[in-house]
Write a protein that holds these residues in place. Structure first.
Motif, PDB file in Angstrom:
ATOM      1  N   SER A 230       0.855  -1.193   0.000  1.00 13.15           N
ATOM      2  CA  SER A 230       0.000   0.000   0.000  1.00 13.15           C
ATOM      3  C   SER A 230       0.886   1.236   0.000  1.00 13.15           C
ATOM      4  CB  SER A 230      -0.881   0.024   1.252  1.00 13.15           C
ATOM      5  OG  SER A 230      -0.060   0.198   2.398  1.00 13.15           O
ATOM      6  N   ALA A 231       0.259   2.387  -0.152  1.00 15.38           N
ATOM      7  CA  ALA A 231       0.996   3.648  -0.031  1.00 15.38           C
ATOM      8  C   ALA A 231       1.368   3.910   1.428  1.00 15.38           C
ATOM      9  CB  ALA A 231       0.158   4.800  -0.578  1.00 15.38           C
ATOM     10  N   THR A 232       0.502   3.525   2.323  1.00 16.74           N
ATOM     11  CA  THR A 232       0.800   3.677   3.757  1.00 16.74           C
ATOM     12  C   THR A 232       2.104   2.951   4.101  1.00 16.74           C
ATOM     13  OG1 THR A 232      -1.575   3.768   4.206  1.00 16.74           O
ATOM     14  CG2 THR A 232      -0.138   3.304   6.078  1.00 16.74           C
TER      15      THR A 232
ATOM     16  N   GLN B 256      -5.874   2.509  -6.150  1.00 20.77           N
ATOM     17  CA  GLN B 256      -7.344   2.621  -6.046  1.00 20.77           C
ATOM     18  C   GLN B 256      -7.848   4.052  -6.147  1.00 20.77           C
ATOM     19  OE1 GLN B 256      -5.309   2.090  -3.579  1.00 20.77           O
ATOM     20  NE2 GLN B 256      -5.992   2.939  -1.636  1.00 20.77           N
ATOM     21  N   LYS B 257      -6.963   4.968  -6.533  1.00 17.84           N
ATOM     22  CA  LYS B 257      -7.388   6.361  -6.697  1.00 17.84           C
ATOM     23  C   LYS B 257      -7.360   6.682  -8.190  1.00 17.84           C
ATOM     24  CE  LYS B 257      -6.465   6.859  -1.949  1.00 17.84           C
ATOM     25  NZ  LYS B 257      -6.134   7.619  -0.781  1.00 17.84           N
TER      26      LYS B 257
ATOM     27  N   TRP C 186       5.035   5.176   3.151  1.00 15.90           N
ATOM     28  CA  TRP C 186       5.376   6.206   4.144  1.00 15.90           C
ATOM     29  C   TRP C 186       6.479   5.658   5.056  1.00 15.90           C
ATOM     30  CZ3 TRP C 186      -0.271   7.429   6.134  1.00 15.90           C
ATOM     31  CH2 TRP C 186      -0.884   8.359   5.285  1.00 15.90           C
TER      32      TRP C 186
ATOM     33  N   ASP D 278       4.360  12.236  -1.891  1.00 16.34           N
ATOM     34  CA  ASP D 278       3.134  11.438  -1.886  1.00 16.34           C
ATOM     35  C   ASP D 278       2.240  11.982  -2.998  1.00 16.34           C
ATOM     36  OD1 ASP D 278       0.440  10.724  -1.411  1.00 16.34           O
ATOM     37  OD2 ASP D 278       0.769  10.484   0.740  1.00 16.34           O
TER      38      ASP D 278
ATOM     39  N   PHE E 226      -3.673  13.233   5.897  1.00 18.23           N
ATOM     40  CA  PHE E 226      -2.705  12.308   5.296  1.00 18.23           C
ATOM     41  C   PHE E 226      -1.272  12.786   5.535  1.00 18.23           C
ATOM     42  CE2 PHE E 226      -6.682  11.251   3.296  1.00 18.23           C
ATOM     43  CZ  PHE E 226      -6.651   9.863   3.270  1.00 18.23           C
TER      44      PHE E 226
ATOM     45  N   SER F 156      -0.896   4.686  -4.660  1.00 15.33           N
ATOM     46  CA  SER F 156      -1.550   3.377  -4.668  1.00 15.33           C
ATOM     47  C   SER F 156      -2.604   3.405  -5.762  1.00 15.33           C
ATOM     48  CB  SER F 156      -2.113   3.009  -3.298  1.00 15.33           C
ATOM     49  OG  SER F 156      -2.829   4.081  -2.723  1.00 15.33           O
TER      50      SER F 156
ATOM     51  N   THR G 287      -5.577  14.769   0.380  1.00 16.30           N
ATOM     52  CA  THR G 287      -6.886  14.206   0.039  1.00 16.30           C
ATOM     53  C   THR G 287      -7.991  14.617   1.010  1.00 16.30           C
ATOM     54  OG1 THR G 287      -5.549  12.313  -0.614  1.00 16.30           O
ATOM     55  CG2 THR G 287      -7.923  12.016  -0.730  1.00 16.30           C
TER      56      THR G 287
HETATM   57  C1  LIG Z   1      -5.229   7.243   0.249  1.00 13.83           C
HETATM   58  C2  LIG Z   1      -4.000   7.974   0.592  1.00 13.83           C
HETATM   59  C3  LIG Z   1      -2.925   7.344   1.234  1.00 13.83           C
HETATM   60  C4  LIG Z   1      -2.979   5.931   1.709  1.00 13.83           C
HETATM   61  O1  LIG Z   1      -3.109   5.018   0.646  1.00 13.83           O
HETATM   62  P1  LIG Z   1      -3.309   3.462   0.985  1.00 13.83           P
HETATM   63  O2  LIG Z   1      -3.361   2.824  -0.345  1.00 13.83           O
HETATM   64  O3  LIG Z   1      -4.611   3.381   1.742  1.00 13.83           O
HETATM   65  O4  LIG Z   1      -2.189   3.035   1.831  1.00 13.83           O
HETATM   66  C5  LIG Z   1      -1.776   8.089   1.448  1.00 13.83           C
HETATM   67  N1  LIG Z   1      -1.677   9.378   1.076  1.00 13.83           N
HETATM   68  C6  LIG Z   1      -2.699  10.015   0.462  1.00 13.83           C
HETATM   69  C7  LIG Z   1      -2.532  11.445   0.076  1.00 13.83           C
HETATM   70  C8  LIG Z   1      -3.886   9.340   0.211  1.00 13.83           C
HETATM   71  O5  LIG Z   1      -4.898   9.959  -0.408  1.00 13.83           O
END
Ligand SMILES: *Cc1c(COP(=O)(O)O)cnc(C)c1O
Length: 359
Positions: free
Chosen positions: A67-69, A188-189, A72, A165, A92, A186, A139
């Motif tokens: 994941s993006a998390t 899903q956006k 980090w 990010d 975030f 990630s 976000t």
């Molecule tokens: C959604 C989001 C994340 C986290 O992404 P995950 O895929 O849930 O880990 C991190 N940073 C920003 C700016 C986001 O919008």
């Protein structure tokens, strides 16, 4: 009738998602070994298409995480031994900052109120900072930092590592990767895919930093330290069994985006954002939540309302249009609208009409 999602992630799926999934099922992607030639070709294809789409040079690797998390944490572990710096203006960017403290780093921050952005010309980075952590698109509040401002800050501090990010803006921002050591998102956006895959774009300088931290005895992570990810990447492999289906679909969707053309996608994103903000400016009960137009996001548009935000959301839902609620304590007074490439022009038209009628 199927719903249309304008939610800031998970979001509307890319129009070609379904045929690509059907192909993946037919090709039995879910059962192949991640050490096979077939998987390596899938990774390489995703790598090539993302490079083309985002203009990623050969100095940078493209790595996959959960994941993006997770990124980090990995970016902080591998890019800073003692001190990191953060611009915080929402949930975030705040969480990214908190990760640094939790990992025992001295985390410096400059904070802006929710809904505000930064004047990067005013930012002075403390001497000891190794890693500068920026959130291109916050976000929770719909505030963006311009790509030009990020480039300019890096020009002023070329020796510090920069990580950006770009989770809720990719593929929209046009970064010059000679000025961005690392960026991540990630899927899903803005890529319109199901969640479960983080994409970490990172350069050799960052790798060398991780290697030197490790040599000094700093803990830089286990299965996903930067050196292990990079070593595997060289043969298009991953340290652990990855989300093979996710990587396959990302490669396919990136290819579709390349066929459309990134210039056209960016132009369309800007045009749609402009139309939505214009509608909000003229609306009886909604207005853009971010007052400074320079800091308004093109990909996650936040509006404040004097009416009940949940009632507006329910009204749209009755028309099968799903938008995001305000973040956290802003649930009652704000709505969030994602402007991602997966939505068709017709869907955007329906959204505008429905928003116009909500009051
Ligand atoms: C959604 C989001 C994340 C986290 O992404 P995950 O895929 O849930 O880990 C991190 N940073 C920003 C700016 C986001 O919008």
């Amino acid at each position: 009738m199927p719903k249309v999602f304008f939610t800031p992630g998970p979001a509307q799926l890319y129009p070609t998602f379904e045929p690509h999934v059907l192909t993946a099922v037919r090709e039995q992607i879910g059962s192949i070994s991640h050490r096979s030639k077939q998987f390596k070709a899938i990774y390489q294809h995703a790598d090539e298409q993302l490079r083309l789409l985002l203009h990623i040079p050969a100095t940078h690797a493209i790595l996959f995480t959960g994941s993006a998390t997770e990124i980090w944490e990995r970016a902080l572990q591998n890019g800073s031994g003692r001190e990191s710096f953060h611009l915080v203006n929402g949930s975030f960017s705040k969480r990214f900052y908190e990760f640094a403290s939790e990992l025992g780093r001295t985390a410096h921050k400059v904070e802006a109120p929710f809904g505000s952005g930064f004047n990067l010309d005013d930012i002075i980075l403390p001497e000891g900072v190794e890693l500068v952590c920026l959130t291109h698109n916050e976000t929770s509040s719909g505030v963006s930092t311009t790509v030009a401002d990020i480039h300019q800050l890096k020009r002023r501090y070329p020796d510090k590592l920069f990580v950006v990010d770009m989770v809720s803006s990719a593929p929209y921002p046009d970064f010059d990767f000679s000025l961005v050591d690392s960026a991540f998102f990630s899927v899903q956006k803005g890529f319109g895919l199901p969640a479960g895959l983080g994409v970490w774009i990172v350069n050799e300088r960052f790798l060398h930093k991780a290697e030197s931290l490790k040599a000094q005895g700093t803990y830089i992570g286990t299965h996903h330290s930067l050196p292990t990810l990079w070593k595997n990447y060289k043969s298009f492999e991953t340290p652990a069994t990855p989300n093979v289906l996710g990587i396959y679909l990302l490669g396919r969707v990136a290819q579709d985006m390349n066929q459309k053309g990134i210039t056209e996608i960016r132009r369309e994103t800007e045009n749609r954002a402009e139309r939505i903000y214009k509608l909000l400016e003229d609306h009886p009960v909604l207005k853009p939540a971010v007052t400074n137009p320079k800091h308004r996001s093109h990909t996650v548009l936040v509006a404040s309302t004097t009416d009940s935000a949940p009632a507006i959301i329910e009204g749209l839902k009755a028309k099968n249009i799903v938008i995001g609620s305000g973040y956290g304590t802003y649930k009652e007074t704000q709505i969030r609208i994602a402007n991602f490439p997966a939505n068709t022009e017709e869907q955007v038209g329906s959204l505008l009409t429905a928003l116009q009628k909500s009051s």
